[in-house]
Design an enzyme around this catalytic site. Structure first.
Site, mmCIF file in Angstrom:
data_model
loop_
_atom_site.group_PDB
_atom_site.id
_atom_site.type_symbol
_atom_site.label_atom_id
_atom_site.label_comp_id
_atom_site.label_asym_id
_atom_site.label_seq_id
_atom_site.Cartn_x
_atom_site.Cartn_y
_atom_site.Cartn_z
ATOM 1 C CB THR A 131 -0.907 -0.003 1.245
ATOM 2 O OG1 THR A 131 -1.785 -1.119 1.149
ATOM 3 C CG2 THR A 131 -1.715 1.284 1.330
ATOM 4 C CG HIS B 150 -5.376 -8.744 0.035
ATOM 5 N ND1 HIS B 150 -4.797 -9.569 0.966
ATOM 6 C CD2 HIS B 150 -5.006 -7.480 0.389
ATOM 7 C CE1 HIS B 150 -4.109 -8.847 1.844
ATOM 8 N NE2 HIS B 150 -4.224 -7.576 1.508
ATOM 9 C CG ASN C 213 -1.727 -8.960 5.462
ATOM 10 O OD1 ASN C 213 -1.207 -9.918 6.011
ATOM 11 N ND2 ASN C 213 -1.127 -8.262 4.515
ATOM 12 C CE1 TYR D 62 -7.168 -4.338 5.550
ATOM 13 C CE2 TYR D 62 -5.375 -5.699 4.721
ATOM 14 C CZ TYR D 62 -5.810 -4.545 5.340
ATOM 15 O OH TYR D 62 -4.911 -3.603 5.778
ATOM 16 C CG ASN E 210 -6.486 -5.157 10.017
ATOM 17 O OD1 ASN E 210 -6.463 -4.048 10.541
ATOM 18 N ND2 ASN E 210 -6.300 -5.329 8.711
#
Length: 358
Positions: A29, A176, A179, A181, A236
Site C-alpha cells: 500500500t 487478497h 492480513n 481483510y 487487524n
C-alpha cells in the site's frame, strides 16, 4: 543444476507466464491514488521496477466505499480502468509483467473514509484498534454482519473487478486473502463466528473464498490468478485456533484450482502467533508456491535451491530499490527504505530512489 547462488535469478513458469527470474514485488500500500484514481505517478513507480520477475500491485478495491487507507486505488469504474492502463502499458513497454491485487477491506473499512457507509464482515466483531481517518485517529467500528445475499453481491464485485482488470491490460490478478481483510475475516475463527454455511468448519469458513476463486478464475483463467494467505498474521486483530490445520486444508483445496501461484506469508507482523507454515503447505500444495516476509536474497536463493518454494516476494527491498534484480545480480548494496514517505501523496520516497548506476 540449480545452486543457491543462481536459484533466485533462474527463470520459472508461473501459470500462463514465464518469468525471467523468481523475484516478485510484493503488494505494498502506497496511498498515491488520490480519490482512489490510478494515475501517471503510479505508472512511473511500477514501470521503474519492471525488471522484477513479477510485479503485484497494492491492494485495489473491488467496490466503492470500502477504503481502508484513504487513497487506495479502485478497479470498479471505467475511469479507474483507464487510469490503470497507464500502469499496464508502461510496465509492458519496459518488458515487465504485472498482476493487480483485488481486495475488499471488510471490517477494516472505516465509515469516516467511506462517506459514512457501515463496514461489513462475516460477524459483528470489530477490530480492537484505531485507524487514521479524516477526523484523526478513531476506533474501528462494529461491522454489519453480512447476509447471504450480501455475500453473493460481493462475490459478483470480485467477478466484475476481474473483468475490469482484464480490460485494463493486467497479466493476471492476485486475490487478497490475507492480513485481516474480508476474505481472511471469513477464514479465521477469531473474526468468523457464524453458524450458517459460511461459519464453523474449515469448509464453511472457506466457502466465501471458493466462491470468489470460482468467479475470478472463470473470468481470467486459473493460470492468471494467484491467492495471498497469511495464516499467522495477527494484524487487524486476527487469530485462528488452528492456523496450521487451516492452511493445510486450504492448500489441499487449492490443488483443485491449478492457480498461477499461492502466495504465502510465513510469519506474524507482531510475532504473536508462531508456527512453521511453509513446510506444512509445501507438503500438501502441488502448485507454484511463492513465499514472503523478511527474506534476504541469500535466504531466498537457498529456499529455492532447496525446493522449499518456487519464488520469493520482496516488499520494502523493492520499494527502495527499483533495480533490485540488478543489485542482486551484482551483489551490490541496497538503498534503505524511508518509512516516513511510505504513505505520503507525492513522488518523494516513491519514484526518486537512486539506481545503482547513480
Amino acid at each position: 543444476m540449480t545452486t543457491a547462488k543462481n536459484a533466485l535469478l533462474s527463470s520459472v513458469t508461473l501459470g500462463d507466464l514465464t518469468l525471467p527470474n523468481r523475484i516478485v514485488m510484493a503488494p505494498l500500500t502506497r496511498t498515491r491514488a488520490i480519490g482512489h484514481q490510478p494515475n501517471a505517478l503510479m505508472a512511473e513507480y511500477y514501470s521503474q521496477r519492471a525488471s522484477t520477475g513479477l510485479l503485484i500491485t497494492e491492494c485495489t478495491m473491488v467496490s466503492a466505499n470500502t477504503s481502508s487507507f484513504g487513497n487506495d486505488p479502485g478497479i470498479y469504474s471505467q475511469e479507474q480502468i483507464e487510469g490503470w492502463k497507464l500502469t499496464t502499458n508502461a510496465v509492458h513497454k519496459a518488458d515487465g509483467r504485472v498482476f493487480i491485487q483485488i481486495w475488499h477491506a471488510g471490517r477494516a473499512a472505516h465509515p469516516l473514509l467511506n462517506g459514512g457507509k457501515e463496514a461489513v464482515a462475516p460477524s459483528a466483531i470489530s477490530i480492537d484498534d484505531e485507524t487514521h481517518t479524516p477526523e484523526g485517529k478513531k476506533p474501528y467500528t462494529v461491522p454489519h454482519a453480512l447476509t447471504v445475499s450480501e455475500i453473493k453481491t460481493i462475490v459478483n464485485d470480485f467477478r466484475q473487478a476481474a473483468l475490469n482488470a482484464k480490460e485494463a491490460g493486467f497479466d493476471g490478478v492476485e486475490i487478497h486473502g490475507a492480513n485481516g481483510y474480508l476474505i481472511d475475516q471469513f477464514l479465521r475463527d477469531s473474526a468468523n463466528q457464524r453458524t450458517d454455511e459460511y461459519g464453523g468448519s474449515f469448509e464453511n469458513r472457506a466457502r466465501f473464498l471458493t466462491e470468489v476463486l470460482d468467479a475470478v478464475t472463470e473470468v481470467m483463467g486459473s493460470g492468471r490468478v494467484g491467492l495471498r494467505l497469511s495464516p499467522l498474521n495477527s494484524f487487524n486483530s486476527m487469530k485462528d485456533s488452528d492456523p496450521v490445520g487451516l492452511v493445510r486444508y486450504l492448500a489441499e483445496l487449492l490443488n483443485g484450482y491449478n492457480l498461477a501461484y499461492l502466495h504465502l506469508m510465513r510469519a506474524d507482523f507482531f510475532g504473536i502467533q508462531k508456527a512453521d507454515v511453509v513446510p506444512a503447505v509445501r507438503e500438501v500444495y502441488k502448485g507454484h508456491l511463492m513465499v514472503n516476509m523478511g527474506y534476504s536474497p541469500e535466504e531466498a536463493s537457498q529456499v529455492i535451491a532447496d525446493k522449499q518454494a518456487d519464488s520469493v516476494a520482496f516488499g520494502t527491498g523493492i520499494l527502495a530499490n527499483p533495480d533490485f534484480v540488478e543489485r542482486v545480480k551484482a551483489g551490490a548494496d541496497f538503498n534503505a527504505p524511508d518509512q516516513a514517505t511510505f504513505y505520503t501523496p507525492d513522488g518523494k520516497g516513491y519514484t526518486d530512489y537512486p539506481l545503482m548506476s547513480a
